[in-house]
Design a protein around this motif. Sequence first.
Motif, mmCIF file in Angstrom:
data_model
loop_
_atom_site.group_PDB
_atom_site.id
_atom_site.type_symbol
_atom_site.label_atom_id
_atom_site.label_comp_id
_atom_site.label_asym_id
_atom_site.label_seq_id
_atom_site.Cartn_x
_atom_site.Cartn_y
_atom_site.Cartn_z
ATOM 1 N N ASN A 160 36.721 29.989 43.541
ATOM 2 C CA ASN A 160 37.554 28.904 44.047
ATOM 3 C C ASN A 160 38.908 29.413 44.536
ATOM 4 O OD1 ASN A 160 37.834 25.985 44.456
ATOM 5 N ND2 ASN A 160 39.497 26.137 42.963
ATOM 6 N N VAL A 161 39.377 30.504 43.942
ATOM 7 C CA VAL A 161 40.632 31.106 44.391
ATOM 8 C C VAL A 161 40.481 31.598 45.830
ATOM 9 C CG1 VAL A 161 42.249 33.028 44.023
ATOM 10 C CG2 VAL A 161 41.372 31.726 42.068
ATOM 11 N N LYS A 163 38.354 30.492 48.082
ATOM 12 C CA LYS A 163 38.203 29.340 48.978
ATOM 13 C C LYS A 163 39.554 28.674 49.263
ATOM 14 C CE LYS A 163 33.496 28.309 47.434
ATOM 15 N NZ LYS A 163 32.624 27.353 46.708
ATOM 16 N N LYS A 164 40.384 28.554 48.223
ATOM 17 C CA LYS A 164 41.677 27.909 48.404
ATOM 18 C C LYS A 164 42.574 28.726 49.325
ATOM 19 C CE LYS A 164 44.903 24.887 47.723
ATOM 20 N NZ LYS A 164 44.797 23.538 48.330
ATOM 21 N N LEU A 165 42.628 30.038 49.122
ATOM 22 C CA LEU A 165 43.462 30.866 49.991
ATOM 23 C C LEU A 165 42.947 30.827 51.420
ATOM 24 C CD1 LEU A 165 45.806 32.787 50.404
ATOM 25 C CD2 LEU A 165 44.320 34.686 49.714
ATOM 26 N N ARG A 166 41.633 30.896 51.588
ATOM 27 C CA ARG A 166 41.052 30.851 52.941
ATOM 28 C C ARG A 166 41.452 29.567 53.661
ATOM 29 N NH1 ARG A 166 39.850 33.818 57.036
ATOM 30 N NH2 ARG A 166 41.454 32.381 57.718
ATOM 31 N N SER A 167 41.511 28.462 52.925
ATOM 32 C CA SER A 167 41.844 27.178 53.547
ATOM 33 C C SER A 167 43.291 27.123 54.014
ATOM 34 C CB SER A 167 41.581 26.037 52.560
ATOM 35 O OG SER A 167 42.538 26.025 51.508
ATOM 36 N N LEU A 168 44.144 27.989 53.465
ATOM 37 C CA LEU A 168 45.558 27.989 53.819
ATOM 38 C C LEU A 168 45.906 29.040 54.876
ATOM 39 C CD1 LEU A 168 47.082 27.596 50.240
ATOM 40 C CD2 LEU A 168 46.977 25.849 52.027
ATOM 41 N N LEU A 169 44.937 29.869 55.244
ATOM 42 C CA LEU A 169 45.189 30.932 56.221
ATOM 43 C C LEU A 169 44.862 30.454 57.630
ATOM 44 C CD1 LEU A 169 43.613 34.021 54.386
ATOM 45 C CD2 LEU A 169 46.038 33.438 54.543
ATOM 46 N N SER A 177 36.320 38.713 50.345
ATOM 47 C CA SER A 177 36.612 38.473 48.940
ATOM 48 C C SER A 177 35.601 39.174 48.054
ATOM 49 C CB SER A 177 36.616 36.969 48.641
ATOM 50 O OG SER A 177 35.382 36.382 49.000
ATOM 51 N N GLY A 178 36.041 39.525 46.842
ATOM 52 C CA GLY A 178 35.174 40.132 45.848
ATOM 53 C C GLY A 178 35.488 39.549 44.486
ATOM 54 N N VAL A 179 34.467 39.424 43.628
ATOM 55 C CA VAL A 179 34.668 38.838 42.301
ATOM 56 C C VAL A 179 34.659 39.884 41.194
ATOM 57 C CG1 VAL A 179 33.693 36.620 42.973
ATOM 58 C CG2 VAL A 179 32.189 38.381 42.037
ATOM 59 N N VAL A 246 52.093 37.685 44.775
ATOM 60 C CA VAL A 246 51.949 36.274 45.155
ATOM 61 C C VAL A 246 51.426 35.520 43.943
ATOM 62 C CG1 VAL A 246 51.565 36.705 47.619
ATOM 63 C CG2 VAL A 246 49.615 36.664 46.056
ATOM 64 N N TYR A 247 51.625 34.198 43.946
ATOM 65 C CA TYR A 247 51.289 33.401 42.766
ATOM 66 C C TYR A 247 50.227 32.360 43.071
ATOM 67 C CZ TYR A 247 55.481 35.490 40.735
ATOM 68 O OH TYR A 247 56.406 36.386 40.266
ATOM 69 N N LYS A 248 49.408 32.092 42.064
ATOM 70 C CA LYS A 248 48.429 31.015 42.128
ATOM 71 C C LYS A 248 48.713 30.034 40.990
ATOM 72 C CE LYS A 248 44.941 33.504 39.400
ATOM 73 N NZ LYS A 248 43.555 33.966 39.291
ATOM 74 N N PRO A 249 48.394 28.746 41.131
ATOM 75 C CA PRO A 249 47.802 28.094 42.311
ATOM 76 C C PRO A 249 48.678 28.268 43.555
ATOM 77 C CG PRO A 249 47.784 26.622 40.410
ATOM 78 C CD PRO A 249 48.650 27.767 40.052
#
Length: 380
Positions: A160-161, A163-169, A177-179, A246-249
């Motif tokens: 989900n991390v 996906k969220k970053l991708r949506s903001l780029l 991405s890799g897990v 950088v920070y999440k969320p």
Amino acid sequence: MPRILTIDDSSTIRSIITKQMSDLGFEVDHAEDGQQGLAKLEEITVDLILLDVTMPVMDGPTMLAALRERGNRTPVIMLTSESKRSIVAGAIKLGIEDYILKPFKPDELYGKVMKALKLEASAGPVAATPAVAASCPASAMAAASSRQFIDILVVDDMENVHKKLRSLLPAQVSMNSGVSARDALELCQERVYRVVVVDLVIPDVNSVALMNQMRALQPRAVMVALALRSAGDPGDVRGQGFNDVVYKPFEAAAVDDFLSKHFEIDDVLSIDGNVLACAAFSGKEDKLDRYFTRLRTVCHESLEKLASACYDDTIIDLSAVPLRNDRIVRLLMDSEKEARKLGISLRLVGTPEIKRVLGAVLETAALPFFASRADARNRN
């Protein structure tokens, strides 16, 4: 010269170890599993074995047991991503010199290898970031065409991390991405990245050690730590080797700051393999100087990346560049000079009008010019 056998089913880990040990002057052989390792030891004698725990066909502990049953007492260092005491304890009973948890730091591997070989360690540890070679080996030249340029690699065990970053780029910023550590290292071996973002808390992974291993494979990439906002100050990440944090969320404003720091958000140039495609200019006339200035800067940076990936030629697509004679000529003169310094030959693509402009100037008239990228690629 000491001889080392590394046995691991990951080609990435074998490549990292081979690079680090070869740089120290050791001769390195390798095998993909325990069965291959035993067969190799029938043919050669080595001074040290670096043995992975989990492998197909025959795992590390099984191979170690078979080795000792044959009376072979070669020193063994066990490599494992598993910290289970039972595995380590069982290996110690069979007689190992030491063990290392993956991913490991270069200086940790260096120290344990030197200790196992009973060699005196030098004053300084193995550098975490090897220098980029001035010239590339033929094998790298042959493989370069398969290496794709990607803007960002994100390593986090939670999808989900990503996906969220991708949506903001922005759409023009590419991302992989890799897990897991294995995913990350394999991607770093296959592709070239501008920025690598690594979560500081990944289960069973030392994120700093993983970052150092990725830096060895991506010497020109910016390494960014990813920290949980609610966890507070992540500490001195720069002192650990990261270039930024950088920070999440994620927050949209923070992602914009991240992009402005490491990217030109309204990119004037995109990279596709060995093709540099200049973007069209959009804006008022008084912004045109900034457009061409940035285009020259980004073009130089891109040529350096192509050189580091061992390309020996590139196509610059000028089709979308606004027709400003003096600025286009200056852009190509600067780019040709930089390319020549890096050992890269240029081929140009553009409109008949741009061809006429460049053909009228002595310094750019001889540059190969084509009507399309396909023609440029198919040139004899």
